[in-house]
Write an enzyme that holds these catalytic residues in place. Structure first.
Site, PDB file in Angstrom:
ATOM      1  CE  LYS A  54      -4.399  -1.471   0.468  1.00  0.00           C
ATOM      2  NZ  LYS A  54      -5.519  -1.043  -0.378  1.00  0.00           N
ATOM      3  CB  THR A  76      -7.430   7.616   3.357  1.00  0.00           C
ATOM      4  OG1 THR A  76      -7.787   6.540   2.485  1.00  0.00           O
ATOM      5  CG2 THR A  76      -6.599   7.061   4.520  1.00  0.00           C
ATOM      6  CB  SER A  79      -9.260  -2.641   7.446  1.00  0.00           C
ATOM      7  OG  SER A  79      -8.383  -3.171   6.468  1.00  0.00           O
ATOM      8  CG  ASN A  81      -1.785  -3.536   5.350  1.00  0.00           C
ATOM      9  OD1 ASN A  81      -1.224  -3.440   6.433  1.00  0.00           O
ATOM     10  ND2 ASN A  81      -1.962  -4.705   4.758  1.00  0.00           N
ATOM     11  CD  GLN A  84       0.194  -0.208   9.440  1.00  0.00           C
ATOM     12  OE1 GLN A  84       1.327  -0.401   9.864  1.00  0.00           O
ATOM     13  NE2 GLN A  84      -0.618  -1.197   9.109  1.00  0.00           N
ATOM     14  CG  ASP A 173       4.033 -20.111 -18.107  1.00  0.00           C
ATOM     15  OD1 ASP A 173       3.996 -19.872 -19.332  1.00  0.00           O
ATOM     16  OD2 ASP A 173       4.992 -20.677 -17.552  1.00  0.00           O
ATOM     17  N   GLY A 181     -10.274  -4.548  -2.651  1.00  0.00           N
ATOM     18  CA  GLY A 181     -10.992  -3.595  -3.489  1.00  0.00           C
ATOM     19  C   GLY A 181     -10.497  -3.553  -4.918  1.00  0.00           C
ATOM     20  CD  GLU A 205     -13.406 -11.994  -4.389  1.00  0.00           C
ATOM     21  OE1 GLU A 205     -13.322 -10.798  -4.052  1.00  0.00           O
ATOM     22  OE2 GLU A 205     -14.238 -12.406  -5.225  1.00  0.00           O
ATOM     23  N   GLY A 209     -16.019 -13.497   1.162  1.00  0.00           N
ATOM     24  CA  GLY A 209     -16.166 -12.183   0.544  1.00  0.00           C
ATOM     25  C   GLY A 209     -15.876 -12.226  -0.942  1.00  0.00           C
ATOM     26  CG  ASP A 211     -16.613  -8.071  -3.245  1.00  0.00           C
ATOM     27  OD1 ASP A 211     -16.211  -7.020  -3.784  1.00  0.00           O
ATOM     28  OD2 ASP A 211     -15.932  -8.694  -2.417  1.00  0.00           O
ATOM     29  CB  SER A 305      -0.841  -8.176  -0.308  1.00  0.00           C
ATOM     30  OG  SER A 305      -1.458  -8.893   0.750  1.00  0.00           O
ATOM     31  CG  ASN A 308       1.589  -4.315   8.336  1.00  0.00           C
ATOM     32  OD1 ASN A 308       2.708  -4.360   8.835  1.00  0.00           O
ATOM     33  ND2 ASN A 308       1.286  -3.513   7.339  1.00  0.00           N
TER      34      ASN A 308
END
Length: 320
Positions: A54, A76, A79, A81, A84, A173, A181, A205, A209, A211, A305, A308
């Site tokens: 991030k 901003t 949750s 990252n 920070q 590959d 998000g 994901e 969740g 979505d 990713s 933390n």
């Protein structure tokens, strides 16, 4: 709505963050290669400044503020990252930062955000809307809102991680990218399509969740309730307008994994690669392991990713 970011924007972001963001290492593991029959390359953004990818997008966005924006400050919602990342970037650039964070955000992430100088505003993620709160604060105090993912400068900054991966290891590959998000996935897709055009791009994901998966299948953005998952970085309720358009155009598929698979991934990273990785950061590895039969003989990238996670929480999950 501004125009969609392009790979040229990723290149420009790379120049802005050079010497400020870490060029994180790409690690390999003979154990996971033997298990999957593929050659996996892990882009370790858990070793990025403030512990997650991030920082790239946040610094790229804030470094383009004009003098009025710098003086007024940034707001901003996150949750952890992105919170920070904005707080640290603001500190480095001398910009006041207000961060809207859920009351149940990991204690380590909240403490780090305050430690970097961010002013934290608490909300209840299950009963209040963080986007509404952020927009109201921006309007009331003249702040510039930089959302966690749905912003061209944020997307371009996040794309620099995959850019570095391809520059270091060459064409791949397949590429597995964590999906909340969609900032990291859409930015990674911009780099992948430019540097490794035949690479299959997979967003991953949590099952609770999905979505993004449902959005890709249906052709329009699906909104869900806040998912109950240990992957707190992927507890988003919907993709963004920018991120969805890029994902719809460039991403091959969106996969889901269980919380149990994420814990297995955390254990693997800790035991075999000596890495502390937060649950969200294990999404890509979990999906690659599940697809091992299809990946045999392939060169595969996995974006890790972030790292933390409260150590007490980390230990309790590994012992569960």
């Amino acid at each position: 709505m501004q125009k969609l970011p392009t790979y040229e924007d990723v290149i420009a972001a790379s120049a802005r963050i050079e010497g400020v963001a870490h060029r994180t290492p790409v690690l390999t593991s003979r154990t996971i290669n033997d298990e999957t029959g593929a050659e996996l390359f892990f882009k370790c953004e858990n070793l990025q400044r403030m512990g997650a990818f991030k920082f790239r997008g946040a610094f790229n966005a804030l470094s383009q503020f004009d003098e009025r924006q710098k003086k007024a400050g940034v707001v901003t919602y996150s949750s952890g990252n992105h919170a920070q990342a904005i707080a640290l970037s603001s500190s480095l650039l001398g910009i006041p930062a207000t961060i809207v964070m859920p009351s149940d955000a990991p204690a380590a992430k909240m403490a780090a955000t305050r430690g970097y100088g961010g002013k934290v505003v608490i909300y209840d993620r299950y009963t209040e809307d963080r986007e509404t709160i952020g927009n109201e604060l921006a309007q009331q105090h003249g702040l510039t809102l930089i959302p966690p993912y749905d912003h061209p400068d944020v997307i371009a900054g996040q794309g620099t991680a995959a850019k570095e991966l391809f520059e270091e290891v060459g064409e791949l590959d397949a590429l597995f990218v964590c999906l909340g998000g969609g900032g990291l996935l859409s930015g990674s897709a911009l780099s992948a399509r430019a540097l490794s055009p035949h690479c299959k791009i997979y967003g991953v994901e949590p099952q609770a969740g999905n979505d993004g998966q449902r959005s890709l299948r249906s052709g329009s953005i699906v909104h869900i309730d806040t998912p109950q998952t240990i992957a707190d970085g992927a507890q988003t309720q919907h993709l963004g307008a920018y991120t969805f358009e890029i994902i719809q155009r460039d991403v091959d598929d969106i996969l889901t994994v269980s919380d149990a698979q994420l814990v297995d991934g955390m254990r693997f990273f800790a035991e075999r690669m000596k890495l502390v990785v937060e649950p969200t950061g294990c999404l890509g590895l979990a999906a690659a392991r599940a697809m091992a039969g299809e990946l045999k003989g392939q060169r595969v990238g996995v974006v890790v990713s972030g790292g933390n996670v409260d150590l007490d929480r980390f230990c309790s999950l590994l012992h569960s």
